[in-house]
Design an enzyme around this catalytic site. Structure first.
Site, PDB file in Angstrom:
ATOM      1  N   PHE A   4       0.809  -1.219   0.000  1.00 53.45           N
ATOM      2  CA  PHE A   4       0.000   0.000   0.000  1.00 53.45           C
ATOM      3  C   PHE A   4       0.838   1.263   0.000  1.00 53.45           C
ATOM      4  CE2 PHE A   4       0.837  -0.240   4.503  1.00 53.45           C
ATOM      5  CZ  PHE A   4       0.660   1.032   5.015  1.00 53.45           C
ATOM      6  N   LYS A   5       2.098   1.166   0.415  1.00 56.52           N
ATOM      7  CA  LYS A   5       2.957   2.351   0.455  1.00 56.52           C
ATOM      8  C   LYS A   5       3.177   2.948  -0.934  1.00 56.52           C
ATOM      9  CE  LYS A   5       3.457   1.180   4.779  1.00 56.52           C
ATOM     10  NZ  LYS A   5       4.693   0.919   5.481  1.00 56.52           N
ATOM     11  N   ASP A   6       3.021   2.125  -1.991  1.00 58.14           N
ATOM     12  CA  ASP A   6       3.219   2.623  -3.354  1.00 58.14           C
ATOM     13  C   ASP A   6       2.280   3.777  -3.683  1.00 58.14           C
ATOM     14  OD1 ASP A   6       5.250   0.843  -4.200  1.00 58.14           O
ATOM     15  OD2 ASP A   6       3.769  -0.716  -4.606  1.00 58.14           O
TER      16      ASP A   6
END
Length: 497
Positions: free
Chosen positions: A111-113
């Site tokens: 999800f950090k992308d």
């Protein structure tokens, strides 16, 4: 829109908050107000693309960026083929009343992308706006996923460098491979002999040390952060709560204005805080359910109002949540303290000196109107991976399974069957060994490489191995540096020299 420090010592613009990351007094930047989005504007999101919703949410916070600049940054961040689903964050139905928001369709499968594909563009623009000629030197502490996403986001971006510190033995084999094989002339990866809290504390010490800033200035570098302590990392995460709600409305799962619960596996508290910001902006959120693993410092906090870190640190199968000091909780504490920076500072000093603080019964009662919490240990997590796959055919990574377990227990104990969205934070193939062991038993995963586990998992489930995992096999290891937790500054300066 101005931004204040949670400890009361700053007032800056949005671009300065993005550029500097952490306030000089050690606090985190928070917006002076929450821009409001009435239901008619949220309803309009149902007809918009992810990119269009992102532009509108970002514009409401980042007011010293022009509309054209935000559109440019969003277009560049979410252009194909960086994400393998045009929805960017697609919503999948798990069963009646429960959906999964998949945030792992970006280049590093986490999800950090979604935030870290955007942040480099915001940082570059912020440097120009503030006449910053020095190289922006991004410093990151990671529990597994932020590191690779930051490295990928800032790789070979002119005028920047990115250095990641990770706990040497505290990430999954696939997470480590993703980081140490990173290409790019401006990337550096350093293992720390310690846990994530040690790495995060070390980075925070550097940011608050004037002598370190002088050394970096002499090298022509400006330290900044890509962790969620940087508001530029946090605000893009607000977007997908709105798009998830719009997708629910479009599918007929909820009516416009009907409350929805969000269940978030979280360690550093950034992902769930983004949901809180969305609620404060007007999104019809019922409960934000905080899901912890065995390092359940957050679930304890939401139960008794005491934050207590003098406890055993566990290494678990959900390593991105192996955290005892949750940085972003400070932003929520600022709201709980009625924005009294002095009170927040006193709590943070108690945490540093004594390992604990308490917010009191009245403040806890107010927080519990919005937040619920629970946890799952490794046995519960493995069982949830098995249960969900058996009954629905859906394959979860360990972090998502923690959230799924917590939601089930929450519904049982409260009778609250409000439509719910589980935040799915990573691909199961980043943790192929643990997921395979959960499905088929530890004996069938024992002794296998991470790639062999991925192949066997795919053969059993029919879920293809992602291209990003398969490609790792051929990449050489480029980063081998390791340091003690008290030697992070020396290791960083050596890497940047």
């Amino acid at each position: 829109m101005s931004f204040f420090s949670t400890r009361g010592g700053a007032c800056v613009t949005a671009s300065q908050a993005v550029l500097w990351g952490l306030a000089k007094d050690g606090g985190l930047y928070v917006p002076s107000m929450y821009p409001q989005l009435p239901l008619e504007k949220i309803a309009a999101f149902c007809q918009m693309s992810y990119q269009q919703v992102a532009e509108r949410v970002l514009r409401s916070f980042l007011e010293d960026y022009s509309i054209a600049e935000i559109e440019q940054a969003v277009t560049a961040a979410y252009a194909a083929p960086a994400f393998d689903d045009h929805a960017i964050a697609p919503l999948q139905k798990l069963e009646n009343g429960i959906h999964v928001l998949e945030l792992f369709h970006g280049p590093t499968l986490a999800f950090k992308d979604i935030a870290l594909k955007l942040l480099p563009h915001l940082v570059k623009m912020a440097a120009v706006k503030n006449n910053e000629a020095r190289e922006v030197s991004i410093l990151v502490a990671t529990s597994g996923d932020t590191g690779k996403a930051a490295l990928e986001g800032f790789r070979d971006v002119p005028g920047t460098s990115c250095t990641v510190f990770y706990p040497e033995n505290g990430v999954s084999p696939m997470q480590k491979l993703q980081m140490v094989t990173t290409q790019g002339e401006n990337t550096h990866v350093i293992g720390v002999r310690g846990n994530f809290d040690d790495a995060q504390a070390g980075v925070k010490r550097l940011f608050s040390d004037p002598a370190f800033h002088e050394k970096m200035d002499a090298l022509g570098k400006l330290p900044s952060s890509a962790n969620s302590i940087n508001f530029g990392r946090l605000v893009p995460q607000v977007v997908y709560y709105f798009t998830a709600y719009a997708a629910l409305v479009n599918s007929g799962a909820v009516r416009m204005g009907q409350p929805v619960n969000f269940v978030v596996p979280t360690g550093n508290f950034g992902d769930i805080l983004a949901g809180y910001y969305a609620k404060r902006m007007g999104l019809p959120v019922g409960k934000l359910i905080c899901a912890s693993n065995r390092n359940n410092v957050l679930s304890d906090f939401f139960t008794d109002g005491m934050y207590y870190t003098h406890r055993t640190f566990f290494t678990t199968m959900s390593p991105s949540m192996d955290i005892l000091i949750s940085s972003n909780l400070e932003r929520l504490l600022y709201e709980s303290a009625d924005r009294d920076g002095r009170l927040v500072k006193s709590w943070m000093e108690l945490l540093k000196d004594c390992g604990s603080f308490s917010i009191g019964a009245q403040r806890l009662s107010e927080l519990q109107k919005t937040f619920a919490a629970g946890f799952a240990d490794d046995a519960m997590t493995a069982e949830e991976i098995r249960r969900v796959f058996k009954h629905t055919g859906y394959l979860m990574d360990p972090h998502t399974a923690v959230a799924s377990h917590v939601l089930a227990r929450y519904r049982e104990s409260t009778g609250d069957h409000t439509p719910s969205v589980i935040i799915a934070t990573a691909s199961p193939y980043k943790f192929a060994g643990d997921v395979l062991a959960a499905l088929l038993g530890p004996a069938l995963a024992e002794g296998l490489s991470a790639f062999d586990c991925a192949d066997r998992l795919s053969a059993h489930t029919g879920v293809p191995v992602p291209r990003q995992i398969a490609e790792l096999k051929a990449l050489p290891v480029r980063h081998t540096a390791v340091c003690d937790k008290n030697a992070m500054e020396a290791a960083l300066l050596t890497a940047l020299a």
